[in-house]
Design a protein around this motif. Structure first.
Motif, PDB file in Angstrom:
ATOM      1  N   VAL A   1       0.839  -1.208   0.000  1.00  8.80           N
ATOM      2  CA  VAL A   1       0.000   0.000   0.000  1.00  8.80           C
ATOM      3  C   VAL A   1       0.876   1.261   0.000  1.00  8.80           C
ATOM      4  CG1 VAL A   1      -1.661   1.330   1.369  1.00  8.80           C
ATOM      5  CG2 VAL A   1      -1.950  -1.146   1.102  1.00  8.80           C
ATOM      6  N   TYR A   2       1.924   1.199   0.832  1.00 12.64           N
ATOM      7  CA  TYR A   2       2.817   2.368   0.901  1.00 12.64           C
ATOM      8  C   TYR A   2       3.500   2.613  -0.447  1.00 12.64           C
ATOM      9  CZ  TYR A   2       6.734   5.341   2.230  1.00 12.64           C
ATOM     10  OH  TYR A   2       7.629   6.364   2.314  1.00 12.64           O
ATOM     11  N   GLN A   3       3.991   1.534  -1.065  1.00 11.55           N
ATOM     12  CA  GLN A   3       4.667   1.676  -2.354  1.00 11.55           C
ATOM     13  C   GLN A   3       3.705   2.184  -3.431  1.00 11.55           C
ATOM     14  OE1 GLN A   3       6.491  -2.079  -3.203  1.00 11.55           O
ATOM     15  NE2 GLN A   3       7.904  -1.968  -1.463  1.00 11.55           N
ATOM     16  N   THR A   4       2.468   1.718  -3.382  1.00  9.87           N
ATOM     17  CA  THR A   4       1.474   2.159  -4.370  1.00  9.87           C
ATOM     18  C   THR A   4       1.152   3.640  -4.178  1.00  9.87           C
ATOM     19  OG1 THR A   4       0.528  -0.055  -4.434  1.00  9.87           O
ATOM     20  CG2 THR A   4      -0.823   1.718  -5.291  1.00  9.87           C
ATOM     21  N   MET A   5       1.040   4.050  -2.898  1.00 12.67           N
ATOM     22  CA  MET A   5       0.791   5.472  -2.626  1.00 12.67           C
ATOM     23  C   MET A   5       1.951   6.321  -3.131  1.00 12.67           C
ATOM     24  SD  MET A   5      -0.761   5.132   1.241  1.00 12.67           S
ATOM     25  CE  MET A   5      -0.624   6.892   1.529  1.00 12.67           C
ATOM     26  N   ALA A   6       3.152   5.852  -2.862  1.00 10.16           N
ATOM     27  CA  ALA A   6       4.324   6.590  -3.311  1.00 10.16           C
ATOM     28  C   ALA A   6       4.370   6.688  -4.835  1.00 10.16           C
ATOM     29  CB  ALA A   6       5.600   5.937  -2.787  1.00 10.16           C
ATOM     30  N   PHE A   7       4.000   5.585  -5.490  1.00 10.75           N
ATOM     31  CA  PHE A   7       3.975   5.546  -6.953  1.00 10.75           C
ATOM     32  C   PHE A   7       2.963   6.558  -7.482  1.00 10.75           C
ATOM     33  CE2 PHE A   7       4.711   3.495 -10.977  1.00 10.75           C
ATOM     34  CZ  PHE A   7       3.529   3.695 -11.678  1.00 10.75           C
ATOM     35  N   ALA A   8       1.771   6.603  -6.853  1.00  8.69           N
ATOM     36  CA  ALA A   8       0.720   7.520  -7.309  1.00  8.69           C
ATOM     37  C   ALA A   8       1.137   8.978  -7.120  1.00  8.69           C
ATOM     38  CB  ALA A   8      -0.570   7.247  -6.560  1.00  8.69           C
ATOM     39  N   GLU A   9       1.924   9.283  -6.069  1.00  4.57           N
ATOM     40  CA  GLU A   9       2.326  10.646  -5.779  1.00  4.57           C
ATOM     41  C   GLU A   9       3.472  11.113  -6.675  1.00  4.57           C
ATOM     42  OE1 GLU A   9       1.214  10.636  -1.012  1.00  4.57           O
ATOM     43  OE2 GLU A   9       3.306  10.585  -1.685  1.00  4.57           O
ATOM     44  N   THR A  10       4.315  10.202  -7.102  1.00  3.77           N
ATOM     45  CA  THR A  10       5.540  10.586  -7.815  1.00  3.77           C
ATOM     46  C   THR A  10       5.482  10.377  -9.324  1.00  3.77           C
ATOM     47  OG1 THR A  10       6.471   8.396  -7.433  1.00  3.77           O
ATOM     48  CG2 THR A  10       6.941  10.090  -5.788  1.00  3.77           C
ATOM     49  N   GLN A  11       4.469   9.651  -9.814  1.00  2.00           N
ATOM     50  CA  GLN A  11       4.432   9.312 -11.230  1.00  2.00           C
ATOM     51  C   GLN A  11       3.344  10.115 -11.945  1.00  2.00           C
ATOM     52  OE1 GLN A  11       6.732   7.273 -12.606  1.00  2.00           O
ATOM     53  NE2 GLN A  11       7.597   7.118 -10.529  1.00  2.00           N
ATOM     54  N   ASP A  12       3.544  10.257 -13.225  1.00  2.00           N
ATOM     55  CA  ASP A  12       2.574  10.958 -14.064  1.00  2.00           C
ATOM     56  C   ASP A  12       1.469   9.979 -14.449  1.00  2.00           C
ATOM     57  OD1 ASP A  12       2.670  12.511 -17.371  1.00  2.00           O
ATOM     58  OD2 ASP A  12       1.160  12.542 -15.775  1.00  2.00           O
ATOM     59  N   LEU A  13       0.341  10.055 -13.803  1.00  4.24           N
ATOM     60  CA  LEU A  13      -0.735   9.089 -14.022  1.00  4.24           C
ATOM     61  C   LEU A  13      -1.516   9.354 -15.299  1.00  4.24           C
ATOM     62  CD1 LEU A  13      -2.107   8.687 -10.382  1.00  4.24           C
ATOM     63  CD2 LEU A  13      -0.449   7.286 -11.601  1.00  4.24           C
ATOM     64  N   SER A  14      -1.195  10.481 -15.971  1.00  2.32           N
ATOM     65  CA  SER A  14      -1.858  10.692 -17.263  1.00  2.32           C
ATOM     66  C   SER A  14      -1.302   9.762 -18.326  1.00  2.32           C
ATOM     67  CB  SER A  14      -1.671  12.154 -17.704  1.00  2.32           C
ATOM     68  OG  SER A  14      -0.279  12.447 -17.868  1.00  2.32           O
ATOM     69  N   SER A  15      -0.134   9.173 -18.039  1.00  2.00           N
ATOM     70  CA  SER A  15       0.460   8.199 -18.961  1.00  2.00           C
ATOM     71  C   SER A  15      -0.283   6.872 -18.842  1.00  2.00           C
ATOM     72  CB  SER A  15       1.949   8.000 -18.623  1.00  2.00           C
ATOM     73  OG  SER A  15       2.449   6.864 -19.273  1.00  2.00           O
ATOM     74  N   PHE A  16      -0.669   6.349 -20.008  1.00  2.00           N
ATOM     75  CA  PHE A  16      -1.425   5.073 -20.008  1.00  2.00           C
ATOM     76  C   PHE A  16      -0.627   3.961 -19.340  1.00  2.00           C
ATOM     77  CE2 PHE A  16      -4.380   1.976 -21.385  1.00  2.00           C
ATOM     78  CZ  PHE A  16      -3.641   0.840 -21.703  1.00  2.00           C
ATOM     79  N   GLN A  17       0.681   3.895 -19.602  1.00  2.00           N
ATOM     80  CA  GLN A  17       1.510   2.820 -19.032  1.00  2.00           C
ATOM     81  C   GLN A  17       1.593   2.937 -17.523  1.00  2.00           C
ATOM     82  OE1 GLN A  17       5.470   2.765 -20.607  1.00  2.00           O
ATOM     83  NE2 GLN A  17       5.996   0.828 -19.624  1.00  2.00           N
ATOM     84  N   LYS A  18       1.778   4.202 -16.994  1.00  2.00           N
ATOM     85  CA  LYS A  18       1.847   4.397 -15.544  1.00  2.00           C
ATOM     86  C   LYS A  18       0.510   4.077 -14.886  1.00  2.00           C
ATOM     87  CE  LYS A  18       6.070   6.029 -15.664  1.00  2.00           C
ATOM     88  NZ  LYS A  18       7.194   5.297 -15.074  1.00  2.00           N
ATOM     89  N   LYS A  19      -0.541   4.483 -15.567  1.00  2.00           N
ATOM     90  CA  LYS A  19      -1.884   4.216 -15.048  1.00  2.00           C
ATOM     91  C   LYS A  19      -2.156   2.711 -14.962  1.00  2.00           C
ATOM     92  CE  LYS A  19      -6.710   5.488 -15.819  1.00  2.00           C
ATOM     93  NZ  LYS A  19      -7.655   6.227 -16.717  1.00  2.00           N
ATOM     94  N   GLU A  20      -1.680   1.984 -15.978  1.00  2.00           N
ATOM     95  CA  GLU A  20      -1.874   0.521 -16.005  1.00  2.00           C
ATOM     96  C   GLU A  20      -1.113  -0.140 -14.856  1.00  2.00           C
ATOM     97  OE1 GLU A  20      -3.973  -0.648 -18.076  1.00  2.00           O
ATOM     98  OE2 GLU A  20      -3.769  -2.776 -17.645  1.00  2.00           O
ATOM     99  N   ILE A  21       0.109   0.349 -14.569  1.00  2.00           N
ATOM    100  CA  ILE A  21       0.907  -0.201 -13.458  1.00  2.00           C
ATOM    101  C   ILE A  21       0.186   0.033 -12.138  1.00  2.00           C
ATOM    102  CG2 ILE A  21       3.053   0.054 -12.152  1.00  2.00           C
ATOM    103  CD1 ILE A  21       4.445   0.724 -14.827  1.00  2.00           C
ATOM    104  N   LEU A  22      -0.358   1.234 -11.959  1.00  2.00           N
ATOM    105  CA  LEU A  22      -1.092   1.551 -10.730  1.00  2.00           C
ATOM    106  C   LEU A  22      -2.296   0.619 -10.550  1.00  2.00           C
ATOM    107  CD1 LEU A  22      -1.614   3.349  -8.272  1.00  2.00           C
ATOM    108  CD2 LEU A  22      -2.907   4.897  -9.762  1.00  2.00           C
ATOM    109  N   LEU A  23      -3.038   0.428 -11.652  1.00  2.00           N
ATOM    110  CA  LEU A  23      -4.221  -0.456 -11.563  1.00  2.00           C
ATOM    111  C   LEU A  23      -3.813  -1.891 -11.221  1.00  2.00           C
ATOM    112  CD1 LEU A  23      -6.342   0.846 -14.582  1.00  2.00           C
ATOM    113  CD2 LEU A  23      -6.801   1.172 -12.142  1.00  2.00           C
ATOM    114  N   ASN A  24      -2.726  -2.354 -11.806  1.00  2.00           N
ATOM    115  CA  ASN A  24      -2.255  -3.712 -11.500  1.00  2.00           C
ATOM    116  C   ASN A  24      -1.852  -3.836 -10.038  1.00  2.00           C
ATOM    117  OD1 ASN A  24      -2.652  -4.714 -14.068  1.00  2.00           O
ATOM    118  ND2 ASN A  24      -0.572  -4.202 -14.768  1.00  2.00           N
TER     119      ASN A  24
END
Length: 573
Positions: free
Chosen positions: A401-424
């Motif tokens: 959960v912590y790593q996912t939160m960190a990922f959401a805060e630091t990554q550009d979620l408008s990118s389809f690839q980043k968004k897909e990683i977050l969903l996974n």
């Protein structure tokens, strides 16, 4: 607490002393009556035996039935079984096979699940086996003959039972199997010392050799006839002459017919009606016209006569049972009235009330103690479960959960690839949360148990581990108690969790099979194995072991370093 234990022991001692004194007094009162009762039952059995030997079968049945009722009133199990066995044998002799079976079955509750009464068991199993043999139910005949053979009886009875088993194989035309049983018997001392048994086995062996095409047949058949003639055993000669008819019917029809006539004469002499009919059937088929007609008329006359006699006997047996039951009920009423008059003993009743009061008080105290203990155990269990869930959430979910939160805060979620990683990542967290919920939820023990068990096991399948399940659908899970289903579920949950944490395996095989009245479950994987010095593995396995032992099962672990891990479990259904 010490005083409570002391009071409890005192109450128990008082109760035991009261029961001992009462038992001794009853023994003194009933000892003389007991001897008299046994004499009465033995006299009735002796009269029944006498009538049986004189072939007065209806009178024999009457006295055996009276002996059974007398034994039931005195709760003499041995004589109850003895009486039932002879009643069933009388009915079998009169070809009332269904009635004989129903009578013999009455003894099964007395003889099953006990090592007592081997002779009574032998009689019942032998009668049932012969009933099924006569009605061409060969599987059941073999079943009961083998049960009789496995009893601790004398050698000649075991030899007789092996001969009966051979008769079943003969009816199934498995003559080589019958020969393998009969051949060793003719060398046994107990058989050689019993001329009738020896002759009978020789006759059956000769017939088997004839059917198997062996030239040995005639010597055995001839030797059997010589012994029966010497011992004047007319009943044994019937079967021997009948087998010689079979032996000669293709090669010498005249000689075969001669032996059929001899068999018929012996059957008529000893009043063996069924054997007479069998011999007449042979003579009808192998005699010229006029004689065949004569034998046919005689066959119809005897068959009609014996049908009426057996029907009358069957009805007579039903009447005997009805009259005896009525008499038994009247005797029980008289006995109850007598006991009622004798039970006006005021002091003993007061003592009894006192003891009952103590027992009730003790029951309440013990009941409260058990309820309190059970409540404490449930609280402790709930506390342990909460700790385990909390640790699992921390170990398996917190970091993700912590790593996912960190990922959401630091990554550009408008990118389809980043968004897909977050969903996974979120889907993985959801799956783990769902697995933890299922692992600690209430287990379904109804119709969905098997599907839920399969789903739980399949949950451990992934790209690295393949879990194979064999035989689960061959088990009738509806007959298994709910607590045992829960145990099975939790045991495999523990084993698979242990596998996931420690084994490093790629294949797991789970096998289910029913072994008599037990369920056998085998687990094996091809991992690195384990040693029980490893506490992290041992804790889970200790839970598995405790669960199986709690329901009176057996469990064995087989593991060595780098050689996989195996668990064998059996427990009663």
């Amino acid at each position: 607490m010490v005083f409570r234990k002391l009071y409890f022991l005192i109450y128990i001692l008082l109760l035991l002393l009261f029961l001992v004194f009462q038992s001794c007094e009853k023994k003194l009162q009933n000892n003389t009556q007991r001897k008299q009762d046994l004499t009465e039952i033995n006299n009735l059995l002796a009269i029944g035996h006498k009538h049986f030997e004189n072939e007065k079968l209806d009178s024999s049945y009457y006295y055996y039935n009276k002996a059974k009722i007398a034994a039931e009133l005195k709760k003499d199990t041995s004589r109850i079984i003895h009486s039932i066995g002879w009643m069933a044998e009388v009915q079998r002799i009169l070809a009332d096979y269904s009635g004989s079976e129903a009578t013999a079955v009455m003894a099964l509750p007395f003889i099953e699940n006990t090592d007592k009464y081997p002779n009574g068991k032998w009689n019942i199993y032998n009668t049932l086996g012969n009933n099924y043999l006569s009605t061409f139910d060969n599987d059941n005949a073999l079943y009961y003959f083998n049960k009789a053979l496995n009893l601790k009886t004398d050698a000649i009875e075991k030899a007789g039972m092996k001969n009966n088993i051979a008769l079943v194989y003969m009816k199934q035309e498995k003559y080589q199997d019958a020969i393998q049983i009969l051949s060793p018997l003719i060398l046994r001392k107990e058989v050689l010392d019993d001329a009738e048994a020896y002759s009978r086995i020789l006759d059956n062996l000769g017939y088997c050799y004839y059917k198997a095409g062996s030239p040995k047949a005639f010597d055995y058949l001839n030797q059997s006839i010589k012994i029966s003639i010497q011992k004047k055993n007319d009943r044994g000669l019937i079967g021997s002459y009948y087998n010689l008819f079979e032996y000669y019917k293709k090669s010498n029809l005249n000689l075969a017919t001669h032996y059929a006539n001899l068999a018929y004469e012996k059957a008529a002499k000893v009043n063996q009606v069924d054997d007479r009919l069998e011999c007449l059937a042979l003579l009808i088929q192998n005699s010229p016209g006029n004689k065949s007609k004569y034998f046919s008329i005689l066959y119809l006359k005897i068959n009609d006569s014996i049908y009426k006699v057996r029907l009358k006997a069957k009805n007579q047996f039903a009447k005997i049972r009805y009259d005896s039951s009525k008499e038994k009920n009247e005797n029980l009423k008289l006995k109850a009235q007598t006991i009622l008059q004798q039970e006006q003993q005021h002091n003993r009743n007061l003592l009894l009330y006192f003891v009952v009061g103590i027992i009730i008080t003790m029951s309440i105290v013990v009941g409260n103690f058990l309820v309190a203990k059970n409540k404490r155990e449930k609280i402790k269990s709930s506390y342990n479960t909460e700790i385990r869930i909390a640790k699992k959430l921390h170990d398996e979910l917190a970091n993700d959960v912590y790593q996912t939160m960190a990922f959401a805060e630091t990554q550009d979620l408008s990118s389809f690839q980043k968004k897909e990683i977050l969903l996974n990542n979120l889907d993985t967290i959801y799956s783990r949360t769902r697995n933890i919920s299922k692992e600690n939820s209430t287990i379904e023990t109804g119709p969905l148990f098997v599907s839920n068990l399969k789903e739980m096991m399949s949950g451990f399948n992934n790209n690295d581990v393949n879990v194979l399940v064999n035989g689960i659908d061959t088990i009738n899970w509806t007959t298994l108690e709910s607590n045992k289903k829960i145990t099975v579920y939790r045991v495999f949950q523990e084993l698979l969790v242990n596998m996931k944490k420690h084994s490093q395996c790629s294949l797991v095989v789970l096998t289910f099979k029913k072994n008599e009245n037990k369920l056998q479950i085998d687990y094996s994987d091809n991992g690195i194995g384990a040693t029980f010095d490893e506490n992290k593995s041992r804790n889970g396995l200790q839970n598995v072991e405790n669960r199986i032992l709690a329901m009176k099962g057996n469990i064995t672990f087989d593991t060595q370093a780098n050689k996989g891990f195996k668990v064998n479990i059996t427990f009663p259904l």
